[in-house]
Design a protein around this motif. Structure first.
Motif, PDB file in Angstrom:
ATOM      1  N   THR A 108      -9.460   0.553   7.145  1.00 31.18           N
ATOM      2  CA  THR A 108      -8.523   0.867   6.071  1.00 31.18           C
ATOM      3  C   THR A 108      -7.711  -0.378   5.741  1.00 31.18           C
ATOM      4  N   PHE A 109      -7.659  -0.693   4.441  1.00 25.64           N
ATOM      5  CA  PHE A 109      -6.864  -1.843   3.989  1.00 25.64           C
ATOM      6  C   PHE A 109      -5.946  -1.389   2.867  1.00 25.64           C
ATOM      7  N   GLY A 110      -4.692  -1.841   2.930  1.00 26.27           N
ATOM      8  CA  GLY A 110      -3.727  -1.473   1.897  1.00 26.27           C
ATOM      9  C   GLY A 110      -3.190  -0.075   2.107  1.00 26.27           C
ATOM     10  N   ALA A 111      -2.159   0.250   1.318  1.00 21.99           N
ATOM     11  CA  ALA A 111      -1.530   1.564   1.457  1.00 21.99           C
ATOM     12  C   ALA A 111      -1.115   2.104   0.103  1.00 21.99           C
ATOM     13  N   ALA A 147      -6.228  -9.755  -1.381  1.00 21.15           N
ATOM     14  CA  ALA A 147      -7.385  -9.198  -2.104  1.00 21.15           C
ATOM     15  C   ALA A 147      -7.185  -7.720  -2.424  1.00 21.15           C
ATOM     16  N   ILE A 148      -6.276  -7.084  -1.727  1.00 21.18           N
ATOM     17  CA  ILE A 148      -6.024  -5.660  -1.989  1.00 21.18           C
ATOM     18  C   ILE A 148      -4.738  -5.534  -2.797  1.00 21.18           C
ATOM     19  N   PRO A 149      -4.825  -5.061  -4.061  1.00 19.03           N
ATOM     20  CA  PRO A 149      -3.608  -4.860  -4.872  1.00 19.03           C
ATOM     21  C   PRO A 149      -2.667  -3.862  -4.183  1.00 19.03           C
ATOM     22  N   THR A 150      -1.383  -3.975  -4.517  1.00 21.39           N
ATOM     23  CA  THR A 150      -0.401  -3.146  -3.816  1.00 21.39           C
ATOM     24  C   THR A 150      -0.573  -1.652  -4.098  1.00 21.39           C
ATOM     25  N   ASP A 151      -1.203  -1.322  -5.248  1.00 22.43           N
ATOM     26  CA  ASP A 151      -1.347   0.105  -5.560  1.00 22.43           C
ATOM     27  C   ASP A 151      -2.678   0.680  -5.048  1.00 22.43           C
TER      28      ASP A 151
END
Ligand SMILES: [Zn+2]
Length: 322
Positions: A108-111, A147-151
């Motif tokens: 899992t990456f980002g939230a 690489a993972i946008p905040t949304d």
């Protein structure tokens, strides 16, 4: 006159003495025995106590663990044929186990609130380059958190069929340990145990499962998708046929996603039509069960990961609104 020696009677006393002891012993024995009989008779006469009222035990606050081992428990085997460990990155979460007890992991990456899913390795070692691509993506994202946008939240199931991968990197590595094609085992509206092989993959015998959703690998992914509200997903395959939208017939959002991915990667859209009828696929099941859009996407061959093309695919995915 010689005094006649008076005969001794002492032996008479001895005998009578012994008799007396014997009689006393007999009496004592009789008395004790009878007392004993009375005692046991008395015990028999006491009425058996009736069981008391059932005691009301207040409910416990906890479910206490049982000591009975679960006979169906498969002990986990913590190994994969291609060990993949990030030197300094997040640990994966296990979402289930293969038939042979190999873990099926999700990274899992980002939230963010937009949730996207990538599934690789559904066809095991036969399409092992999809697993290699997932490994490269995981490593890349871990080294480049931007690489993972905040949304965005991105889930990567890097190897859905670890038993197939462990078995073989050729045609023998396609199915799971029950000989089931996992991409035909999902309980879609069109699931079938068997299908017309015209135009389909025929290099080894395969089947759709004893029933729809019969395999533990399938159920692990189903339960993951059901418990996460996925906006869009890519199920990776190889090779060469292009990008297949989910849904029977293809659903509009999935067609939109497939077109955008094809444009970014250069993979064919519409996909190559070999005349094969696809039943019980992950991509179809996903859109039938709440995923906004889904595609089967094929790498260009069985060897390379097309990493650059698929970094672009990731951008398409992150900007996709079903
Ligand atoms: Zn495949």
């Amino acid at each position: 006159m010689t005094r006649r020696r008076k005969p001794s009677h002492s032996w008479v006393y001895v005998i009578w003495g012994l008799n007396g002891i014997a009689i006393l012993s007999l009496l004592a024995f009789t008395v004790l025995y009878r007392t004993g009989l009375h005692a046991s008779a008395a015990e028999e006469l006491i009425p058996t106590a009736r069981p008391g009222e059932t005691r009301q035990i207040p409910p416990t606050r906890y479910y206490l663990p049982t000591l009975t081992p679960n006979p169906f428990y498969t002990p986990p085997v913590f190994e994969t044929s291609t060990p993949f460990v990030l030197a300094n990155g997040p640990l994966p979460t296990m979402i289930g186990f293969s038939l042979a007890g190999r873990p099926i992991d999700v990274y899992t990456f980002g939230a963010g609130e937009k949730k996207y899913l990538i599934v690789a390795g559904i066809h095991g070692g036969y399409e092992g380059n999809t697993i290699a691509l997932a490994n490269e993506l995981i490593t890349h994202i871990n080294e480049n958190p931007g690489a993972i946008p905040t949304d965005v939240t991105l889930y990567i199931i890097r190897n859905m069929n670890p038993d197939g991968e462990a078995r073989d990197s050729g045609v023998d590595g396609r199915v799971n340990n029950n000989g089931v094609d996992l991409n035909r085992n999902f309980p879609t509206d069109n699931w079938a145990a068997d299908w017309d092989r015209d135009g389909c993959w025929i290099y080894r015998p395969t089947k759709g499962g004893a029933y729809a959703g019969s395999e533990p690998e399938t159920r692990s992914v189903m339960s993951f998708i059901r418990s996460h509200k996925i906006d869009a997903m890519i199920s990776y395959h190889s090779a060469a046929l292009g990008v297949f939208p989910g849904g029977v017939p293809w659903e509009e959002p999935s067609k939109r996603l497939a077109k955008a991915l094809a444009k970014a990667t250069g993979y064919p859209y519409p996909p190559v039509d070999t005349g094969c009828e696809y039943t019980g696929t992950l991509a179809d099941w996903a859109v039938e069960n709440g995923v906004g859009a889904s595609v089967d996407m094929e790498l260009s061959n069985h060897r390379y990961t097309d990493f650059k093309e698929n970094l672009k695919a990731l951008q398409v995915l992150f900007n996709f609104q079903p």
